[in-house]
Design an enzyme around this catalytic site. Sequence first.
Site, mmCIF file in Angstrom:
data_model
loop_
_atom_site.group_PDB
_atom_site.id
_atom_site.type_symbol
_atom_site.label_atom_id
_atom_site.label_comp_id
_atom_site.label_asym_id
_atom_site.label_seq_id
_atom_site.Cartn_x
_atom_site.Cartn_y
_atom_site.Cartn_z
ATOM 1 N N TYR A 265 -4.970 7.566 5.954
ATOM 2 C CA TYR A 265 -5.945 6.712 6.622
ATOM 3 C C TYR A 265 -6.629 7.415 7.797
ATOM 4 O O TYR A 265 -7.698 7.001 8.243
ATOM 5 C CB TYR A 265 -5.280 5.429 7.131
ATOM 6 C CG TYR A 265 -4.819 4.481 6.045
ATOM 7 C CD1 TYR A 265 -5.117 4.716 4.708
ATOM 8 C CD2 TYR A 265 -4.079 3.365 6.353
ATOM 9 C CE1 TYR A 265 -4.693 3.867 3.718
ATOM 10 C CE2 TYR A 265 -3.640 2.491 5.365
ATOM 11 C CZ TYR A 265 -3.949 2.752 4.046
ATOM 12 O OH TYR A 265 -3.520 1.887 3.065
ATOM 13 N N LYS B 166 7.038 10.260 -2.280
ATOM 14 C CA LYS B 166 6.684 10.707 -3.636
ATOM 15 C C LYS B 166 6.885 12.210 -3.673
ATOM 16 O O LYS B 166 5.993 12.999 -4.021
ATOM 17 C CB LYS B 166 5.241 10.308 -3.966
ATOM 18 C CG LYS B 166 4.882 10.471 -5.442
ATOM 19 C CD LYS B 166 5.696 9.575 -6.375
ATOM 20 C CE LYS B 166 5.203 9.721 -7.810
ATOM 21 N NZ LYS B 166 6.101 9.062 -8.778
ATOM 22 N N ASP C 28 7.119 4.571 -6.496
ATOM 23 C CA ASP C 28 6.952 3.736 -7.690
ATOM 24 C C ASP C 28 8.249 2.995 -8.020
ATOM 25 O O ASP C 28 8.237 1.811 -8.375
ATOM 26 C CB ASP C 28 6.460 4.558 -8.882
ATOM 27 C CG ASP C 28 7.155 5.907 -9.022
ATOM 28 O OD1 ASP C 28 7.996 6.257 -8.169
ATOM 29 O OD2 ASP C 28 6.852 6.626 -9.999
ATOM 30 N N ASP D 279 1.680 0.127 3.725
ATOM 31 C CA ASP D 279 0.653 -0.897 3.615
ATOM 32 C C ASP D 279 0.852 -1.694 2.328
ATOM 33 O O ASP D 279 0.812 -2.931 2.316
ATOM 34 C CB ASP D 279 -0.725 -0.214 3.626
ATOM 35 C CG ASP D 279 -1.872 -1.191 3.788
ATOM 36 O OD1 ASP D 279 -1.630 -2.412 3.876
ATOM 37 O OD2 ASP D 279 -3.026 -0.730 3.833
ATOM 38 N N ASP E 140 3.116 -5.651 1.827
ATOM 39 C CA ASP E 140 2.444 -6.811 1.236
ATOM 40 C C ASP E 140 3.211 -7.306 0.018
ATOM 41 O O ASP E 140 3.325 -8.517 -0.219
ATOM 42 C CB ASP E 140 1.010 -6.446 0.839
ATOM 43 C CG ASP E 140 0.049 -6.531 2.007
ATOM 44 O OD1 ASP E 140 0.526 -6.584 3.156
ATOM 45 O OD2 ASP E 140 -1.175 -6.537 1.782
#
Length: 361
Positions: free
Chosen positions: A143, A194, A226, A250, A254
């Site tokens: 970001y 990852k 994942d 992020d 959620d």
Amino acid sequence: MKKKYSIALLPGDGIGPEVVQEAVKILDILAGKLDMEFNMKEAPVGGAAYEATGHPLPDDTLNAARDADAVLLGAVGGPKWEAIDFSLRPERALLGLRSDLQLFANLRPAKIFPALVDSSTLKREVVDGLDIMVIRELTGGIYFGEPRGVETMEDGTRRGFNTLVYTEPEIDRIARVAFDVARKRGKKVMSVDKANVLEVTGFWREIVCKVHKDYPDVALDHIYVDNAAMQLVRNPKQFDVMLTTNMFGDILSDQASMLTGSIGMLPSASLGGGNAMYEPIHGSAPDIAGQELANPLATILSVGMMFKYSFENETANAWLERAVENVLDQGYRTRDIMSDGMKEVGTQKMGDLVASELEKL
């Protein structure tokens, strides 16, 4: 002598002003109960600020946030501003606040209240007793990484690009936050990366392991992002503290919110600089703004986190959690957590109910 604190109120867009209004009720009650005094200064942010000043994060708003002991944010954004230049979109205000205030650690608890177990889309036995803390790195990663943008290459093909980058100090400090939090909880950290594909997250894993040597009393495990997403819906209670990067956090936080019944139930705290920012993790939901449909509980619980982390008052946080639990036990629900046999109430009524329960404690 009364303890005095300054709070910057940034209502923002959509349902932001509605939920912040309910949080102010709670702040007023806690001020009286704890013999504290709050100087609350409201300032525009996001789309509302863009409409008023031409920028989503005006200097006056940024200065109010810098000068405050804590910041309470509602929500920013909406389709109304999707067509404007990327640098002026409401969401840039969030990134600007996080960067300027050096808020590198985002704490997002996903804790289910017993009365809402059946509101989750997962089976009762999967979520009953759920209590996870997602710790998301907030000022680095993709970001904020450079270079970024959209360009036209020599052959006329256009391409967009962002850069995922982390330095050792950035990883070190967020890892220490996770281990420190875990020490006060279940003493387990699950670091999400990852590392099998992305070199930068392999580096993340290396540094997290290095920091772990200073925390031998805390267990550390690693999981690919994942698999973490799958395990959150398969067996979420295996997790205590989840530590992860900006983008992965992020998404996963959620996802974790829906385990609790609604994204409208999750508060958050962004820590790291001289002050901190508190906000519900839900968006601005412009489709229900002004209709008394917004759930204010995440914002109210964010006030509890403010007392815990900025004002060093765990008692107030416990009071608020108990007040919310009492209201839910009485069967009151906003529409997002409504189920058969419950009593639906609007935004203001839900805030009034929590305020009433808080007065009794």
